[in-house]
Motif scaffolding. Structure first.
Motif, short mmCIF file in Angstrom:
data_model
loop_
_atom_site.label_atom_id
_atom_site.label_comp_id
_atom_site.label_asym_id
_atom_site.label_seq_id
_atom_site.Cartn_x
_atom_site.Cartn_y
_atom_site.Cartn_z
N LEU A 98 0.84 -1.20 0.00
CA LEU A 98 0.00 0.00 0.00
C LEU A 98 0.88 1.25 0.00
O LEU A 98 2.09 1.16 0.25
N PRO A 99 0.29 2.41 -0.27
CA PRO A 99 1.08 3.64 -0.27
C PRO A 99 1.89 3.79 1.03
O PRO A 99 1.36 3.63 2.12
N GLY A 100 3.19 4.07 0.88
CA GLY A 100 4.07 4.26 2.02
C GLY A 100 4.74 3.00 2.54
O GLY A 100 5.66 3.08 3.34
N ASP A 101 4.30 1.82 2.09
CA ASP A 101 4.89 0.56 2.54
C ASP A 101 6.28 0.35 1.95
O ASP A 101 6.59 0.85 0.87
N THR A 102 7.07 -0.43 2.67
CA THR A 102 8.31 -0.95 2.12
C THR A 102 8.08 -2.44 1.87
O THR A 102 7.73 -3.18 2.79
N ASN A 113 7.16 -3.81 5.45
CA ASN A 113 7.69 -3.01 6.56
C ASN A 113 8.46 -3.89 7.56
O ASN A 113 8.34 -3.74 8.77
N LYS A 138 10.05 0.82 -2.16
CA LYS A 138 9.35 1.79 -1.31
C LYS A 138 8.17 2.31 -2.13
O LYS A 138 8.35 2.99 -3.14
N VAL A 139 6.95 1.97 -1.70
CA VAL A 139 5.75 2.31 -2.47
C VAL A 139 5.44 3.80 -2.30
O VAL A 139 5.28 4.28 -1.18
N PRO A 140 5.36 4.55 -3.42
CA PRO A 140 5.01 5.97 -3.34
C PRO A 140 3.61 6.18 -2.76
O PRO A 140 2.76 5.28 -2.81
N LYS A 141 3.34 7.39 -2.28
CA LYS A 141 2.07 7.68 -1.60
C LYS A 141 0.85 7.59 -2.52
O LYS A 141 -0.25 7.41 -2.06
N ASP A 142 1.05 7.68 -3.82
CA ASP A 142 -0.08 7.65 -4.75
C ASP A 142 -0.12 6.36 -5.57
O ASP A 142 -0.70 6.32 -6.65
N SER A 143 0.48 5.28 -5.06
CA SER A 143 0.60 4.04 -5.82
C SER A 143 0.44 2.82 -4.94
O SER A 143 0.40 2.93 -3.71
#
Length: 186
Positions: A98-102, A113, A138-143
């Motif tokens: 999800l957005p923000g995840d590693t 994470n 590192k998942v971007p905030k919009d992806s």
């Protein structure tokens, strides 16, 4: 007009009303079908084997278009989207990051994470290996980060990166054809 007696004018009047009602019903049916197909759901044929064993090639699925707009996306959901690469058809994959995840792929498993992802939807001894882009994302905030259930045969975020949220068409919720494979998708 005398009750029970029809004349030529009443037949013509009734016939015109029937045509008007039919045309009106047809117009409303087209409008309703357009609204349903555009905003509520679509029926999609899955062309590839990237989601085996969950979805087989040529299975037909129901995609709820509005689902992710009223409910947040969750890991494990199956989504249909326009891929961020050149393709003539949409892709279907499972949401992993999800957005923000590693997202990290190591020891034949997926870590989110830093914690192993429990993927109860996969066969027990499935091995997840990195592809072209490496092992750490590192998942971007919009992806989102997506993968197919057929980890050895899926062309997915490990190869071409992230799916922008704006590319998501909807959530696949049900296979409806062939009849012996009808099931709710989890």
């Amino acid at each position: 007009m005398i009750e029970g007696v029809e004349n030529e004018n009443s037949k013509r009047f009734s016939w015109k009303n029937e045509i008007k009602e039919f045309i009106s019903a047809a117009i409303w049916a087209v409008i309703l079908a357009f609204i349903i197909k555009t905003f509520i759901f679509q029926l999609t044929v899955v062309p590839s084997g990237s989601m085996i064993p969950t979805i087989l090639p040529n299975d037909r699925v129901v995609v709820l278009k509005f689902w992710y707009k009223i409910n947040p996306l969750e890991r494990g959901q199956i989504v249909v989207f326009d891929p961020p690469i050149d393709s003539s058809y949409p892709f279907i994959k499972r949401v992993i990051g999800l957005p923000g995840d590693t997202v990290e792929i190591k020891n034949n498993s997926v870590y989110i994470n830093g914690k192993p992802l429990k993927e109860t939807y996969l066969p027990k001894y499935t091995k997840t290996v990195p592809h072209e882009k490496g092992t750490l994302f590192k998942v971007p905030k919009d992806s989102i980060f997506v993968m197919g259930d057929n980890r050895q045969g899926s062309y997915d975020s490990r190869d071409w990166g992230f799916v922008p949220l704006k590319n998501i068409k909807g959530r696949a919720v049900l296979t409806y054809w062939p009849l012996n494979r009808v099931k709710v998708l989890r």
